[in-house]
Design an enzyme around this catalytic site. Structure first.
Site, short mmCIF file in Angstrom:
data_model
loop_
_atom_site.label_atom_id
_atom_site.label_comp_id
_atom_site.label_asym_id
_atom_site.label_seq_id
_atom_site.Cartn_x
_atom_site.Cartn_y
_atom_site.Cartn_z
N ASP A 1 0.88 -1.10 0.05
CA ASP A 1 0.07 0.05 0.01
C ASP A 1 0.75 1.19 -0.09
O ASP A 1 1.62 1.43 0.79
CB ASP A 1 -0.88 -0.06 1.05
N CYS B 1 -6.11 4.17 -3.87
CA CYS B 1 -6.42 2.55 -3.32
C CYS B 1 -7.57 1.90 -3.78
O CYS B 1 -7.35 0.69 -4.38
CB CYS B 1 -6.52 2.58 -1.86
N LYS C 1 -6.14 -5.63 4.09
CA LYS C 1 -7.06 -4.39 3.53
C LYS C 1 -8.04 -4.94 2.62
O LYS C 1 -7.42 -5.40 1.46
CB LYS C 1 -6.06 -3.27 3.11
N HIS D 1 -11.03 -2.84 1.53
CA HIS D 1 -11.53 -1.44 0.74
C HIS D 1 -12.37 -1.36 -0.67
O HIS D 1 -11.98 -0.68 -1.37
CB HIS D 1 -10.17 -0.62 0.69
N ASP E 1 -0.44 -0.99 -4.69
CA ASP E 1 -1.67 -0.46 -5.25
C ASP E 1 -1.80 0.92 -6.11
O ASP E 1 -2.66 1.04 -6.78
CB ASP E 1 -2.69 -0.61 -4.06
N ASN E 2 -0.60 1.76 -5.76
CA ASN E 2 -0.34 2.82 -6.52
C ASN E 2 0.87 3.47 -6.33
O ASN E 2 1.77 2.71 -5.52
CB ASN E 2 -1.49 4.01 -6.39
N LYS F 1 1.03 9.38 -5.45
CA LYS F 1 -0.35 8.82 -5.50
C LYS F 1 -1.42 9.99 -5.76
O LYS F 1 -1.29 10.97 -5.28
CB LYS F 1 -0.46 8.52 -4.11
#
Length: 471
Positions: free
Chosen positions: A36, A76, A132, A134, A271-272, A289
């Site tokens: 993350d 995210c 996570k 989300h 994720d980014n 991000k």
């Protein structure tokens, strides 16, 4: 009698040969390690000199490092939605961050969208999600309702790394809906559970979605790790990254101990891009991000499958997190349903050296007022009601030289391709707070102008605008 014996013997031998020919290879295990908000250059294998990541580097060395790999969103939740469905999340309206807003309430994943876990579960795999989520807080969006046999994690986008006294449902660590009380550090709890699940499923094929919340804020680390990096200029990030690396090392060690490492395909990616508030470092990339420059969506990406893919490689073809779904199905020899829409490509022929070039001819990004498009070496960044810029990212990875006025053909091609792609998507089902949208707009505009960004959060924006008003 002798002739009859020979005929019988030949029949037995032929039968044995046929059985050995048709004997199926064991289905590979599949593990997706999604971290993350990690910086592009914050791992040893990506050139970091100050962060220690020996286990992650070992994983990279044992597989293929994809050097032109991207996620489908720069924040995210939508990035996870794209990965887990294998399609552009804009196809089902999951465009903005989080899983709904005050007007829409919680929406999350569309009920009719198929996940990678749905497909693998239907094909005899044990499926497990750790960490996570989300992707929605409603019961219909719970991982157990989206193809996962097991869920050990939390529903929301962020939570403390240490135990919470009275957590709400979205932040509590849970196992299949029931609260789990843990001692110590969350990254360790998730890592230990990944090892436990592997041990329990060593004799059957499994699909594991291991989504660490590290190194997302809050910046919290164990005392002993902070002590290890006490003089480090990025002390908390270094300590959090070290713990993440230790736990990925536990997983690697367990696979090797059980003798199943060669039959396990592992994906490792962020994720980014790195966030503006966690001291991450994007190296040569512009942005971070939340924006459509390379620092927002180009990520460290490793694919490792020791039994099938040669170690120690790099691959420079245009690739995407959307490819994980399609590639995993190919690895497991799962046939795609004709009604299943996937935007990803099977990477295996490229990683095995059977094909060369770019798996994707084009990629697209969009979140509300900002968008981006890539065709070949050329990349366009578009800001609503402001304009667009054009870069050759092969020659100008830092996206500093705007070629819009000199490369009209490439610009027009990208502009038309983006419009066509948008016509195939649907409108976002929810938005984001206006103050955050204003911050994101400011960041894009300043980066497009090659100017310093004055603020990256609403609080700082308020201060800057108030000061400007007084002048």
């Amino acid at each position: 009698m002798k002739i009859l014996f020979i005929i019988l013997l030949c029949g037995i031998l032929l039968s044995c040969n046929i059985k050995s020919i048709i004997k199926k290879e064991p289905k590979p295990n599949v593990i997706v390690i999604l971290i993350d908000d990690a910086g592009y250059a914050d791992f040893g294998f990506m050139g970091s000199k100050d962060l220690e990541t020996p286990n992650i580097d070992k994983l990279a060395k044992s597989g293929v490092i994809l050097t032109d790999a991207h996620v489908s969103a720069t924040v995210c939740a939508p990035s996870r939605a794209g990965l887990i469905t294998g399609k552009y999340q804009q196809r089902f309206g999951f465009e903005a961050n989080d899983t709904g807003d005050k007007n829409s309430s919680d929406i999350g994943l569309s009920d009719d969208v198929i996940t990678i876990s749905d497909v693998f579960k239907e094909n005899g795999y044990k499926t497990m999600a750790i960490g996570k989520w989300h992707l929605g807080k409603d019961e219909s969006d719970h991982p157990n309702q989206r193809g996962f046999d097991e869920f050990y994690g939390f529903e929301t986008g962020s939570r403390p790394y240490f135990p919470i006294k009275n957590p709400d449902k979205s932040k509590m660590l849970q196992h299949n809906g029931e609260r789990v009380e843990f001692n110590g550090y969350l990254t360790d709890a998730l890592g230990n559970q990944s090892v436990k699940y592997i041990e329990e499923n060593k004799d059957n094929p499994f699909f594991m979605y291991l989504a660490y919340n590290a190194v997302h804020t809050p910046m919290e680390a164990k005392k002993e790790d902070l002590e290890k990096f006490k003089n480090h200029p990025r002390q908390y990030l270094a300590a959090m990254t070290w713990s993440l690396d230790e736990n990925i090392g536990k997983l690697q060690k367990k696979l090797e101990q059980l003798g199943i490492a060669n039959n396990t395909i592992i994906y490792f990616l962020s994720d980014n891009g790195g966030a503006a508030n966690n001291t991450s470092f994007g190296g040569p990339l512009k942005g971070w991000k939340g924006n459509k420059f390379e620092g927002g969506h180009r990520v460290p990406f490793v694919v490792c499958w020791p039994g099938k893919i040669k170690a120690g490689q790099t691959f420079g073809g245009l690739s995407s997190s959307l490819d994980i779904f399609t590639t995993s199905m190919a690895a497991a020899n799962i046939q795609k349903d004709e009604n299943l829409i996937l935007d990803g490509v099977d990477l295996l022929p490229y990683l095995k050296g059977e094909k060369t070039g770019d798996p994707h001819k084009q990629l697209f990004w969009r979140k509300l007022e900002e968008a981006g498009a890539r065709i070949g070496d050329y990349k366009m960044v578009r800001l609503q009601n402001y304009g667009a810029t054009l870069y050759n990212v092969e020659e100008d990875l830092g996206e500093m030289n705007n070629l819009q006025n000199t490369n009209k053909n490439e610009f027009n091609q990208l502009e038309e391709a983006l419009k066509k792609w948008e016509s195939e998507m649907i409108e976002p089902l929810w938005g984001e707070p206006r103050n955050w949208m204003d911050v994101t707009y400011h960041i894009h505009k300043r980066l497009m102008q090659n100017k310093e960004v004055l603020y990256s959060n609403p609080a700082k924006m308020k201060q800057v605008l108030a000061k400007e008003k007084q002048q």
